[in-house]
Design a protein around this motif. Structure first.
Motif, PDB file in Angstrom:
ATOM      1  N   PRO A  85     -25.374  -7.965 -23.479  1.00 52.46           N
ATOM      2  CA  PRO A  85     -24.360  -8.299 -22.483  1.00 52.46           C
ATOM      3  C   PRO A  85     -24.949  -8.663 -21.140  1.00 52.46           C
ATOM      4  CG  PRO A  85     -24.530  -5.947 -22.672  1.00 52.46           C
ATOM      5  CD  PRO A  85     -25.488  -6.516 -23.675  1.00 52.46           C
ATOM      6  N   THR A  86     -26.262  -8.673 -21.001  1.00 46.85           N
ATOM      7  CA  THR A  86     -26.885  -9.030 -19.728  1.00 46.85           C
ATOM      8  C   THR A  86     -27.904 -10.135 -19.923  1.00 46.85           C
ATOM      9  OG1 THR A  86     -28.548  -7.301 -20.029  1.00 46.85           O
ATOM     10  CG2 THR A  86     -26.570  -6.715 -18.824  1.00 46.85           C
ATOM     11  N   PRO A  87     -27.514 -11.297 -20.467  1.00 44.66           N
ATOM     12  CA  PRO A  87     -28.466 -12.396 -20.560  1.00 44.66           C
ATOM     13  C   PRO A  87     -28.794 -12.919 -19.181  1.00 44.66           C
ATOM     14  CG  PRO A  87     -26.287 -13.152 -21.114  1.00 44.66           C
ATOM     15  CD  PRO A  87     -26.186 -11.660 -20.927  1.00 44.66           C
ATOM     16  N   SER A  88     -29.869 -13.675 -19.117  1.00 39.79           N
ATOM     17  CA  SER A  88     -30.233 -14.254 -17.836  1.00 39.79           C
ATOM     18  C   SER A  88     -29.162 -15.230 -17.391  1.00 39.79           C
ATOM     19  CB  SER A  88     -31.575 -14.968 -17.940  1.00 39.79           C
ATOM     20  OG  SER A  88     -31.464 -16.046 -18.830  1.00 39.79           O
ATOM     21  N   SER A  89     -29.090 -15.442 -16.092  1.00 42.78           N
ATOM     22  CA  SER A  89     -28.051 -16.316 -15.550  1.00 42.78           C
ATOM     23  C   SER A  89     -28.233 -17.748 -16.040  1.00 42.78           C
ATOM     24  CB  SER A  89     -28.094 -16.281 -14.035  1.00 42.78           C
ATOM     25  OG  SER A  89     -29.354 -16.679 -13.572  1.00 42.78           O
ATOM     26  N   PRO A  96     -24.998  -5.140  -5.786  1.00 44.83           N
ATOM     27  CA  PRO A  96     -24.264  -6.389  -6.014  1.00 44.83           C
ATOM     28  C   PRO A  96     -24.246  -6.772  -7.481  1.00 44.83           C
ATOM     29  CG  PRO A  96     -26.418  -6.835  -5.050  1.00 44.83           C
ATOM     30  CD  PRO A  96     -26.245  -5.339  -5.023  1.00 44.83           C
ATOM     31  N   ASP A  97     -23.137  -7.340  -7.928  1.00 36.57           N
ATOM     32  CA  ASP A  97     -23.034  -7.843  -9.301  1.00 36.57           C
ATOM     33  C   ASP A  97     -23.704  -9.195  -9.441  1.00 36.57           C
ATOM     34  OD1 ASP A  97     -20.730  -5.958 -10.654  1.00 36.57           O
ATOM     35  OD2 ASP A  97     -20.396  -6.242  -8.520  1.00 36.57           O
ATOM     36  N   LEU A  98     -23.736  -9.960  -8.361  1.00 32.27           N
ATOM     37  CA  LEU A  98     -24.358 -11.287  -8.351  1.00 32.27           C
ATOM     38  C   LEU A  98     -25.294 -11.383  -7.159  1.00 32.27           C
ATOM     39  CD1 LEU A  98     -21.136 -13.407  -8.977  1.00 32.27           C
ATOM     40  CD2 LEU A  98     -22.968 -13.111 -10.633  1.00 32.27           C
ATOM     41  N   THR A  99     -26.287 -12.219  -7.291  1.00 32.56           N
ATOM     42  CA  THR A  99     -27.173 -12.513  -6.170  1.00 32.56           C
ATOM     43  C   THR A  99     -27.268 -14.027  -6.015  1.00 32.56           C
ATOM     44  OG1 THR A  99     -29.137 -12.461  -7.606  1.00 32.56           O
ATOM     45  CG2 THR A  99     -28.532 -10.414  -6.479  1.00 32.56           C
ATOM     46  N   ASN A 122     -26.976  -9.872 -11.489  1.00 26.56           N
ATOM     47  CA  ASN A 122     -27.886  -8.775 -11.196  1.00 26.56           C
ATOM     48  C   ASN A 122     -27.990  -7.887 -12.426  1.00 26.56           C
ATOM     49  OD1 ASN A 122     -29.441  -6.766 -10.114  1.00 26.56           O
ATOM     50  ND2 ASN A 122     -27.894  -6.011  -8.692  1.00 26.56           N
ATOM     51  N   SER A 123     -29.118  -7.955 -13.091  1.00 22.00           N
ATOM     52  CA  SER A 123     -29.278  -7.222 -14.347  1.00 22.00           C
ATOM     53  C   SER A 123     -29.209  -5.712 -14.147  1.00 22.00           C
ATOM     54  CB  SER A 123     -30.613  -7.592 -14.996  1.00 22.00           C
ATOM     55  OG  SER A 123     -31.688  -7.326 -14.114  1.00 22.00           O
TER      56      SER A 123
END
Length: 510
Positions: free
Chosen positions: A87-91, A300-303, A317-318
């Motif tokens: 559930p945490t693939p790279s962006s 943060p959820d996103l960077t 953000n992994s």
């Protein structure tokens, strides 16, 4: 007309909220902390789910935005002894699955690639990438578990109580009063209620409280601010009659009515300045010096960061997303054994729930990234030039741009944060109402106007304080059509005093 029972067939459409759909919606609006807690509960409840703890190369995320290599199928877990649902693939990999949204946003940017090495993407170590709970087992040595716990205010006062009072009844009253002191150091109940609950005389309650008032830190156990300051002044041997009058009229001090204070206290400007300076050196909340609730920093959820081509690169953000594994070999081993009907139903439900959980986590990550990319595209001027360039934006604009419903965008932006070069902001921060331009041009963001008002007030000289009407005229000259009551509302929301109060404060004796 006779009544009779009969069977009829009707065709219609209805939206049915299945448990799986409710789970996906629930996960979408959760914060990263709540998601981690939810996944932890599922790991305890579902024997087929396990936390990823491997550190090998095969445990890494998807590699690049240019390909779909290594991406899992949406139809369920991959075949094999172990089936990993990530559930945490790279962006980059998620962006490739979003119908080239990232490429459309920055068409000149080249796909980023990373070499597989001892480090995982985003510069995280393998242990940090492993997800919830870290990569180590129960035998890992954790130095933080040996760190001394911070002593609380209640413990600090209880130690002094044991020394100050000898009578058991007084100690019981004192401990009861200590338990009623909040983290700021104030007594939260009236002495009458304490006397009624304990069945003690009011004189005994007051006598024990007077002992607590002499405890460290000074000012502890006060019932209001005036008493707190008076206790501290008495401790410093500074509570003379004039200072007592000043403490009794703190409302005038808050309004900066120094003329009224001089009249009440009967002192000149120099003496009043010394008295006010003495008050300012006191502690209004003495209890906060001791252990209290620890405030966790926002993750943060996103960077977003500046790209080499001048554009903006948005990444998940992994650290804020858990990784789980579906143990297919264990499922195959159990199903080969003889099971009862209830066990088979339980195992089937566990497998179905595990599949839906990992799919929901994956969909949540995709949706958050998709909304984040659009927000960065809409507010790129804010990232480049600051809050003064924040544009008016609403949920409908973002929803129409990415092809989602407004309610979905609203859930995504709730309790989610974006890490930018200018700081960490909640995603809802970027949605602001618009204020019309006085020259018929582009509308202004309400947050940008608030920032402009604060700048004007911060720069005002002491001999020329700006009134709300003057601020309205200045903003209209800058092309912002705004009413005086709106300026007053924005000023009060930023806790900025009125022009009269600011003038008194700036003209106060030094």
């Amino acid at each position: 007309m006779a009544l009779a029972a009969r069977l009829e067939m009707r065709q219609g459409q209805a939206l049915i909220m299945t448990p799986q759909l409710m789970q996906a919606i629930k996960l979408l609006q959760m914060s990263n902390v709540d998601v981690v807690a939810y996944v932890e509960a599922e790991l305890e409840r579902n024997p087929l789910l396990e936390r990823e703890e491997g550190t090998g190369d095969n445990d890494g995320p998807l590699e690049s935005a240019g390909t779909n290599e290594g991406a899992g199928s949406d139809d369920g877990p991959r075949e094999g002894d172990w089936s990993e649902i990530d559930p945490t693939p790279s962006s980059e990999a998620i962006a490739a699955r979003l119908d080239t949204d990232q490429a459309n946003l920055y068409p000149e940017a080249e796909p980023a690639t990373r070499e597989r090495s001892g480090e995982t993407p985003d510069g995280l170590s393998a242990s940090a990438w492993s997800g919830v709970g870290g990569s180590g087992g129960d035998s890992d040595y954790n130095l933080e578990s040996f760190v001394a716990r911070e002593r609380t205010l209640g413990e600090h006062l209880a130690e002094q109580l044991a020394v100050a009072l000898k009578d058991p009844a007084d100690k019981l009253i004192g401990q009861y009063l200590i338990d009623l002191i909040d983290e700021a150091g104030y007594l939260t109940a009236s002495l009458e209620d304490v006397a009624d609950r304990l069945g003690a005389a009011m004189a005994d309650i007051e006598r024990v409280l007077s002992h607590i008032h002499r405890f460290d830190p000074p000012g502890i156990g006060a019932r209001h601010l005036r008493e707190c300051l008076a206790i501290q002044l008495r401790e410093r041997d500074r509570l003379d009659p004039l200072m007592q009058k000043l403490v009794d009229n703190l409302d005038l001090l808050a309004r900066h009515d120094y003329a009224g204070l001089r009249k009440i206290c009967g002192v000149d400007d120099e003496d009043l300045a010394d008295m006010v300076g003495e008050i300012k050196r006191l502690t209004p909340k003495p209890g906060l010096a001791f252990g209290h609730t620890i405030i966790e920093p926002v993750v943060p959820d996103l960077t977003v960061r500046k790209g080499p081509d001048g554009g903006w690169i948005v990444e998940l953000n992994s650290e804020s997303l858990p990784r789980v594994l579906l143990n297919q070999s264990y499922y195959a081993h159990v199903t080969r054994s003889k099971l009862g009907d209830k066990d088979k139903v339980f195992l089937h439900d566990c497998l179905q729930n595990a599949n839906w959980l990992v799919k929901s986590l994956d969909q949540r990550a995709r949706t958050i990234l998709k909304v984040g990319i659009e927000l960065v595209r809409q507010q790129d001027s804010f990232l480049a030039h600051g809050v003064a360039h924040l544009r008016p934006l609403n949920l409908r604009t973002v929803a129409e741009a990415i092809g989602m419903h407004e309610s979905t965008v609203s859930r995504v932006t709730s309790n989610k944060y974006l890490g930018t070069p200018r700081g960490v902001f909640e995603l809802k921060y970027f949605f602001t109402s618009s204020i019309a331009s006085s020259e018929g041009g582009e509308a202004h963001s309400a947050e940008a106007v608030r920032h402009r008002i604060k700048q004007l007030i911060d720069a005002e000289p002491a001999n020329s304080v700006l009134s709300d009407d003057t601020i309205v005229d200045v903003l209209k000259e800058a092309g912002i059509d705004i009413a005086r009551r709106t300026v007053a509302k924005y000023r009060e929301s930023m806790r900025i005093p009125s022009s009269v109060q600011r003038r008194r404060s700036k003209q106060a004796p030094a």
